[in-house]
Design an enzyme around this catalytic site. Structure first.
Site, short mmCIF file in Angstrom:
data_model
loop_
_atom_site.label_atom_id
_atom_site.label_comp_id
_atom_site.label_asym_id
_atom_site.label_seq_id
_atom_site.Cartn_x
_atom_site.Cartn_y
_atom_site.Cartn_z
N GLU A 339 0.83 -1.22 0.00
CA GLU A 339 0.00 0.00 0.00
C GLU A 339 0.86 1.27 0.00
OE1 GLU A 339 -2.68 -0.31 3.30
OE2 GLU A 339 -3.77 -2.01 2.44
N GLU A 453 -6.10 -7.65 -0.10
CA GLU A 453 -6.83 -7.35 1.13
C GLU A 453 -8.19 -6.82 0.72
OE1 GLU A 453 -5.19 -4.68 4.04
OE2 GLU A 453 -3.19 -5.54 3.88
#
Length: 853
Positions: A339, A453
């Site tokens: 991320e 995710e």
């Protein structure tokens, strides 16, 4: 081989999905639907035109075009034969802003997001991506965001979806046999099924019950997920302890037959300046947030610095655990430095983690360093390298490169934030198919794409109707899985019990000692020269081990036996006539055997008849936070690459595959001396230009004595209230007198009406703050007004490292709406403080932080 796919009914499912999915019909010569803009339903504030301010705009089709200024909607309906994915595009012109003009797309009343129309002074085509339409009539509407564009026509056509065929070629040529076997399986599943997954809690959470989420899934659905997510965060040089992660991974893979994926929330000391290497640090004094530490990420890739040495210690701790896994035959879908880009941007302005704080270029160097250390220094070859991407315009700049990435992941969190449907409090079961295919395009379809995710798992209907080919899903632990606000139990049950979703009990034997004897080929790689005098067949020897050759494939295309290749006993000849027709680069040929793992022959296609590129010269100019390069054409060159070095540092690539003769570097930092060079390339090799040295200068970010962090408390595009949440942080070494400080928030006023402001709360006391609306003498893109925050003497001062928060509201006195979309200082995403350079801050009237518009 596809005989290890889920079950016999999977083939029927794949066929039904194929024919139920809308694809491009054979020999389609015209689009499914086209409408002239003037024939659509136009709101009253739009007009049909043939010229703008007396200047004709020739080349439009029909009787004219729709002139959209700063408001209005264009609406039309289209009837499609089946539910599925369709491509929507417009023929347009946008002459106002080189930064683009944002517009909003709505389908059947659901907002599909905002799209930036690029600058175009001639009629051009803009694609709104692949969108799901329902069988029958659908209503499509384009609404002005920033407006100011001309629309000639709109087209809806069948989606030309990527076939999702990925070769099982790992970036690490020394990968263990278990890792290669897992990669083979993943590429077989991809596009045909989705693998179920679940993240476990780490660090002894759930009162030490790491099985809580997994038992919950089994009790609900009767199944266990096939992939289990782990995290190596507790193996670190600061406060690390043995929480059993490595042993649980071995048990999951070797005893329970599952697949392991792992992230690495590696932390750094909050006060890195005072930290001594090897010192123990309490977990409360460690962080992975870039705003909570003075760790200099840029130094982490510079040998000899303390930051570099700390990262090497952390890599050593990680490698120790990975070595245990490798010794036990456990492959890992490894997702480090995840991320990174966060809320977007090139220079780390949107970063959520320290590893992205210094921007895209340093991040890629950090990835390269980790890859090299683990594979070469520590000899770890049990990793399938998974990179976490986004789909911002800046996202491709963060990609580490095909040579060090095996899989691209995306983390879907859009049930509370980032959803476009206007709903709240219910799961968002969207398959985010447009995002999926943007990530496929990031690598031209050469890498697997997974939902690494997520909060809400997409519904089975959305996944299959939209052919959203995510390799796997992986909900985060706790409420993200088990709360009905994030996942409907019925949806999860339907997914886990469907033929489309692969669960733990349906995985094949992914250990090397499976009962099937694999065939093999020699060699595994070869080269072919298209130069006529050098052309020759490639001879491959097969070791059959009881198997038979069924055929040879290039991707999904089968080679023709007797024409493209011949077989004599255990010898295969790949014909030069076939190889000559292949594109320059690497052609991967899969030998399809009756059983076992299908080996791959990698053929490097070259052409030595091509001359090297000719000489070229480069010149450049430096501006404010940017530089522009211009170079002469190189004879025989097919593309150009831009390389940059800061001072006497090493050169790194800024851009590649360029076909023009100019490039603007918008990532340059003012005051930094850069050396640039241009590399011209073709299939025969490359030629490097002369070096040009440039130093950009101007008004840009200066951290000075403080920085500003911000997020928008109200992220609605159209709202009667602007509500920035602001934090000023003293980054200096001495006390900051707040009475000397001014902060500015920039926006467009949209209407000349009286305004008011309120400080709902402030650390320094709302009554100790001043405020003023200032009309800018020279309006800029996204800003014609700024609100200036000041502090009285009673507001006090900030000690080094301390911060002060402000909660502000701005509104018109008649409570009419602002259009926040496009406002310079507005942040449309995020709900927590991040460094925000689109607000400016001043001390003693001298710019200390931010970039003025």
């Amino acid at each position: 081989m596809k005989n290890w796919l889920k079950k016999a009914s999977a083939l029927l499912l794949a066929i039904s999905l194929l024919f139920g999915m809308v694809t491009v019909p054979a020999n389609a010569e015209t689009a499914l639907f086209t409408i002239e803009g003037e024939n659509a339903q136009l709101s009253s504030d739009l007009q049909v035109a043939t010229s703008i301010y007396g200047t004709p705009k020739p080349g439009y089709t029909g009787s004219g075009f729709v002139w959209m200024q700063n408001s209005g909607t264009i609406t039309f309906t289209v009837t499609v034969p089946a539910t599925g994915m369709y491509a929507i595009s417009t023929r347009y012109m946008q002459e106002l802003s080189t930064d683009g003009r944002m517009q909003n797309l709505t389908i059947n009343g659901v907002n599909k997001g905002s799209f930036m129309l690029p600058y175009a002074t001639a009629w051009s085509t803009f694609n709104f991506g692949f969108q799901k339409l329902n069988q029958g009539t659908n209503t499509i509407q384009l609404k002005a965001g920033w407006g100011f564009a001309y629309f000639d026509s709109f087209t809806v056509d069948y989606a030309d979806l990527d076939p999702l065929v990925v070769q099982p070629v790992l970036t690490d040529a020394q990968s263990t046999s278990e890792t290669q076997l897992l990669m083979n399986y993943l590429t077989q599943v991809y596009g045909n099924h989705i693998i179920s997954g679940q993240q476990e809690i780490y660090g002894g959470g759930n009162d030490g019950n790491s099985e809580l989420e997994f038992d919950w899934i089994h009790n609900l659905t009767g199944k266990y997920p096939a992939i289990r997510g782990f995290d190596f965060m507790n193996y670190n040089p600061l406060y690390g302890w043995e929480d059993g992660t490595t042993n649980r991974m071995i048990d999951w893979v070797n005893n329970r037959g599952g697949i392991a994926t792992a992230s690495w929330h590696i932390t750094v000391p909050k006060n890195f300046t005072a930290y001594q290497l090897g010192q123990a640090v309490d977990w409360k004094d460690a962080t992975y947030k870039p705003t909570d530490t003075n760790f200099n990420t840029a130094n982490a890739v510079v040998p000899g610095t303390k930051e570099y040495q700390y990262v090497q210690l952390a890599i050593g701790d990680l490698a120790e655990q990975l070595q245990i896994l490798q010794n036990n035959g456990v492959p890992v879908l490894f997702r480090p430095f995840h991320e990174a880009e966060g809320n977007g941007g090139l220079n780390g302005e949107g970063a959520w983690f320290w590893w992205a704080k210094a921007g895209a270029e340093v991040y890629k160097q950090l990835w390269d360093m980790l890859y090299t250390e683990l594979t070469e220094t520590y000899g770890l070859h049990n990793l399938i390298w998974t990179y976490n991407s986004y789909v911002y315009s800046t996202s491709p700049a963060w990609y580490p490169g095909n040579d060090k990435v095996d899989m691209v992941g995306y983390d879907k969190y859009n049930t509370v934030y980032n959803r476009y449907d206007g709903l709240s409090g219910v799961p968002n079961e969207d398959a985010i198919t447009s995002t999926f295919y943007q990530l496929v395009d990031l690598t031209n379809g050469t890498k697997l794409v997974a939902m690494t995710e997520n909060d809400t798992v997409p519904s089975l209907q959305n996944l299959t109707e939209e052919k959203s080919g995510w390799l796997y899903f992986l909900p985060w632990y706790g409420e993200h899985l088990m709360s009905s606000a994030f996942n409907f139990p019925a949806t999860l049950t339907t997914l886990y019990q469907s033929d489309y979703v692969i669960t733990l009990d349906e995985l094949p034997n992914l250990k090397v000692n499976n009962p099937t004897q694999n065939a093999s080929i020699t060699p595994k790689s070869a080269s072919f020269d298209k130069k006529t005098a050098n052309q020759s067949d490639i001879t491959v020897t097969m070791t059959l081990n009881g198997n038979t050759l069924s055929g040879i494939k290039n991707g999904s295309t089968s080679l023709v036996s007797g024409t493209d290749y011949t077989v004599s006993g255990t010898t295969v000849n790949i014909k030069k006539s076939y190889l000559t027709a292949q594109a320059l680069g690497t052609t991967n040929l899969t030998f399809d055997f009756s059983a076992g793992i299908d080996p791959l022959l990698a053929v490097s296609i070259v052409d030595t008849t091509v001359n090297l590129p000719g000489a070229l010269t480069v010149s450049g100019t430096a501006g404010n936070a940017q530089t522009t390069l211009t170079w002469t054409a190189s004879t025989s060159a097919t593309s150009y690459k831009i390389e940059r070095a800061a001072g006497s540092g090493a050169y790194t690539a800024l851009a590649s595959s360029l076909t023009g003769l100019t490039y603007t570097d918008t990532t340059a930092v003012n005051g930094t001396v850069y050396n640039y060079r241009v590399v011209a390339s073709n299939s025969a090799g490359s030629t490097t230009s002369n070096v040009v040295t440039l130093t950009p200068a101007g008004t840009t970010t200066s951290t000075g004595s403080f920085k500003i962090q911000m997020y928008s408390g109200n992220t609605t595009a159209s709202s009667n209230t602007i509500a920035p949440r602001i934090k000023i942080v003293n980054t200096g070494t001495s006390t900051l007198d707040l009475s000397k400080v001014k902060l500015r928030y920039y926006y467009t006023i949209d209407a000349n009406k009286p305004q008011a402001f309120w400080y709902d709360w402030a650390s320094a006391g709302s009554s100790n703050l001043t405020g003023a609306f200032v009309a800018m003498t020279t309006p800029k893109t996204g800003a014609d007004t700024y609100f200036e925050i000041g502090f009285t003497n009673a507001s006090g001062s900030l000690a080094p490292g301390a911060s002060s928060e402000i909660q502000l509201r701005i509104a018109r006195t008649d409570w009419t709406n602002y259009t926040q979309t496009g406002d310079y200082s507005f942040s449309p995403t995020g709900s927590s403080y991040v460094d925000w350079t689109k607000m400016s801050g001043y001390a003693n009237n001298t710019l200390q932080w931010g970039i003025e518009p």
